[in-house]
Design an enzyme around this catalytic site. Structure first.
Site, short mmCIF file in Angstrom:
data_model
loop_
_atom_site.label_atom_id
_atom_site.label_comp_id
_atom_site.label_asym_id
_atom_site.label_seq_id
_atom_site.Cartn_x
_atom_site.Cartn_y
_atom_site.Cartn_z
N THR A 128 -0.12 51.36 110.77
CA THR A 128 0.66 52.45 111.34
C THR A 128 -0.19 53.40 112.17
O THR A 128 -1.27 53.82 111.74
CB THR A 128 1.34 53.24 110.20
OG1 THR A 128 2.13 52.35 109.43
CG2 THR A 128 2.21 54.34 110.75
N GLY A 181 -2.09 54.72 102.85
CA GLY A 181 -2.45 55.29 101.55
C GLY A 181 -3.86 54.92 101.16
O GLY A 181 -4.33 53.81 101.43
N GLU A 199 7.14 51.05 105.25
CA GLU A 199 7.39 49.61 105.38
C GLU A 199 8.58 49.32 106.29
O GLU A 199 9.32 48.37 106.11
CB GLU A 199 7.61 48.96 104.00
CG GLU A 199 6.44 49.06 103.05
CD GLU A 199 5.13 48.63 103.69
OE1 GLU A 199 5.15 47.68 104.51
OE2 GLU A 199 4.09 49.25 103.39
#
Length: 673
Positions: free
Chosen positions: A144, A183, A427
């Site tokens: 991302t 993350g 996602e």
């Protein structure tokens, strides 16, 4: 505890009136009696471990929770698991996340490590997997980007091959190209599995995966050319250090290109070894995995909390000559709660069916067969979107149903709601997910004209009348009739969307413009397809289930409630497409209300079957014994604000004015003497 409170007596009475075996239903949810035993053993060991046992997280600051989560996870992985003989391949592993409540390195183990197998050669996977499994390196999955999200073709990070040094030079050409959100990248990871555009001699070869070290393994300081950090406070996920990563002329050796799908020779020769479509297989895996942990489990927790609380919270009079009643006795409260409970069960069955499909797919991939990938990709994308939306909205309905106490973190519900909110975006943003599902459906609708379809779209071949034969409430309690009703609606909407798309194309619009113009219809088609899948999957699961009659009856009623609730939420969709008429919609509404009353006596037992311990649930409102108010009081007393009788910092600001008020009041009192 000296004596049972009124609330404890109320929930005890609820359990005495349950009509089915809660234990049997728990075994069905888990998959078998043996799985229930394994799960409970894992939970018992973790909850009673002196290091891991209950420690309230809700009164901690974000940094305290982050540190506590790392501490618990490292101890769990490096001390408890070796002691118990548990590995990531053990049957026990599927219950770690549930039992630990909050754990770190979820992206490390759930995305970074699996990516080694998905994108790396056997040698690369063995090299990196061993280091990652031992926590010798901490990794994350960096796809991302700040300005592009997860849109693969729009990503800007570039890996340019330098033939002279046999290295890839990785750059983020502008701010919008920096990796954003992964993350564990903010403060924990020292390696990233990075998606970047491969460039050789000025030619672009598309997105590829690279292993990139970003921090020194001795000092943990960022390496030269690496700017990395935490993106800051979010709505939830306090224990996850979502990060940013800006790379400028960072060099990695040629062997750090994960080469299962493609490789680059020392002289720069590029060779494709497998289909690019396999890249989407890794995304499917992530979506398959998150449904259970980030959708089904939190919604089931919220249902447990809200139903138990509603069974002991007394308010108002149904009969003016009698005492206050539990709010669960009100049909309006049942209408808020029980459809969400039904959703939790339907989502559970559907997500497990998706996992089965994915396991079968993986076996076929090993032999080079990826024919099922488009269907699995469409289904996982659509289910991710639909279930995250329904569950997020459902959890908020459950929170509101608990009144003022639902607004307190002591209820556990705000934490669940805030955490689930993110699931609609990560996602794959849900609108994008629906459109990806729709793309597959439009191809299937075209094929259905002259080819027999199989799998999840087989119903598109059905040429029978779409009129529902239901005439009575008993008819609407038939799972077969409800399945057919949803099939007919989905078929009509998909065919209408396909027709609109073709009309735009025939009018002269390029495909991409036509697609954009009819996008709302395509999204609706995807939604109806997924709703059809959810109803059909859960109903067939229950129809085929071998269990006691009382449990079968409960599950049948829950599936019917789910289907009827969504018919009643959007009756116009069924009427417009000729599936139902207005009289049938009236009967469907009455049947849903009837089901609420039938399920009411078993409501506590139905959520008890989720089998959450108080330690896992972390809720004053949802504890098993129903002792709500004493727990809320004890929880409030533990709040950091109550550690001292006087909050000195705020008192010092107010002190001059308060003292003046004291003097005025004392003066007034003296003047009266």
């Amino acid at each position: 505890m000296a004596s049972m409170t009124t609330e404890m007596k109320l929930i005890d009475m609820e359990r005495k009136n349950i009509s089915f075996s809660v234990e049997e239903l728990t075994n069905i949810i888990d998959g078998s009696r043996e799985e229930t035993a394994i799960r409970r053993r894992v939970e018992h060991i973790i909850e009673n471990d002196p290091v891991l046992k209950h420690k309230s997280l809700l009164h901690m600051s974000r940094e305290e929770r982050f540190t506590e989560s790392i501490r618990r996870t490292v101890y769990f992985l490096k001390t408890l698991c070796p002691r118990m003989g548990w590995t990531s391949q053990s049957r026990e592993a599927r219950y770690f996340e549930r039992a630990l409540k909050e754990r770190s390195f979820v992206v490390h183990s759930g995305a970074f490590v699996p990516s080694m197998k998905s994108f790396g050669t056997k040698e690369q996977a063995e090299k990196w997997h061993k280091l990652a499994a031992n926590l010798n390196i901490i990794g994350t999955y960096a796809q991302t980007e700040l300005g592009h999200g997860t849109f693969l073709r729009g990503l800007e990070t570039v890996a340019t091959y330098d033939r002279a040094t046999q290295e890839f030079v990785i750059n983020c050409p502008r701010i919008s190209a920096m990796k954003w959100w992964p993350g564990e990248m903010g403060k924990s990871a020292n390696h990233v599995f990075l998606m970047a555009e491969l460039v050789i001699d000025g030619k672009k070869y598309g997105m590829h995966g690279f292993m990139v070290q970003i921090r020194d393994l001795t000092t943990h300081e960022p390496l030269p050319g690496v700017t990395v950090g935490d993106i800051g406070t979010k709505v939830s996920f306090e224990t996850v250090d979502n990060g940013f990563l800006y790379l400028q002329s960072v060099r990695v050796p040629r062997e750090n290109l994960l080469s299962k799908l493609a490789q680059v020779a020392p002289d720069g020769t590029y060779t494709k070894k497998a289909s690019d479509r396999l890249m989407y297989g890794s995304m499917v895996r992530l979506r398959v995995g998150l449904l259970g942990s980030e959708v089904v489990m939190p919604l089931s927790k919220a249902c447990t909390i809200a139903v138990r609380y509603s069974a002991v919270r007394r308010q108002g009079l149904l009969d003016p000559n009698k005492d206050e009643v539990p709010v669960l006795n009100y049909v309006s409260q049942q209408h808020k709660l029980l459809p969400q409970v039904a959703t939790a069960y339907v989502a559970n069955f559907a997500s497990k069916q998706l996992i089965k499909m994915y396991v079968i797919f993986l076996k076929k991939v090993d032999s080079g067969d990826i024919e099922q990938l488009p269907e699995l990709h469409a289904l996982s994308a659509g289910l991710k979107a639909m279930l995250t939306e329904q569950s997020t909205m459902g959890a908020e309905i459950l929170r509101r149903a608990c009144g003022g106490h639902g607004y307190s973190y002591g209820s556990g519900l705000p934490f669940i709601v805030n955490r689930m909110l993110a699931s609609c975006t990560y996602e794959g943003e849900n609108t994008v997910m629906y459109l990806q599902c729709a793309r597959y459906l439009m191809k299937c609708a075209d094929k259905a004209r002259d080819k027999k379809l199989t799998g999840t779209v087989a119903y598109l071949n059905d040429s029978s009348s779409g009129v529902c034969p239901a005439r009575t409430s008993d008819d609407f309690l038939s799972l077969n009739i409800l399945m057919k009703c949803y099939e007919n609606r989905a078929k009509c909407v998909i065919q209408q969307a396909a027709s609109k798309l073709q009309q735009k194309i025939r009018s002269g619009l390029p495909m991409h413009n036509a697609w954009n113009m009819v996008a709302p219809f395509l999204i609706r088609a995807a939604k109806e397809h997924i709703m059809q899948y959810l109803v059909e999957t859960s109903c067939k699961f229950v129809n085929d289930l071998t269990c006691s009659d009382p449990v079968k009856k409960i599950l049948t009623q829950l599936c019917a409630l789910y289907a009827l609730h969504h018919i009643n939420n959007s009756p116009g969709d069924f009427i417009t497409n000729g599936c139902l008429n207005s009289a049938q919609c009236d009967i469907a509404h009455d049947t849903e209300v009837y089901l609420l009353g039938i399920l009411r006596p078993d409501a506590v037992g139905i959520v008890d079957a989720f089998d959450f311990t108080d330690d896992i649930l972390q809720s004053c409102l949802g504890a098993y014994d129903g002792n709500v108010y004493e727990r809320l009081f004890e929880w409030a007393k533990e709040a950091p604000m109550n550690r001292t009788e006087v909050h000195q910092d705020s008192y010092q600001l107010l002190r001059p004015y308060l003292h003046k008020g004291r003097d005025v009041l004392e003066g007034a009192a003296k003047s009266k003497l």
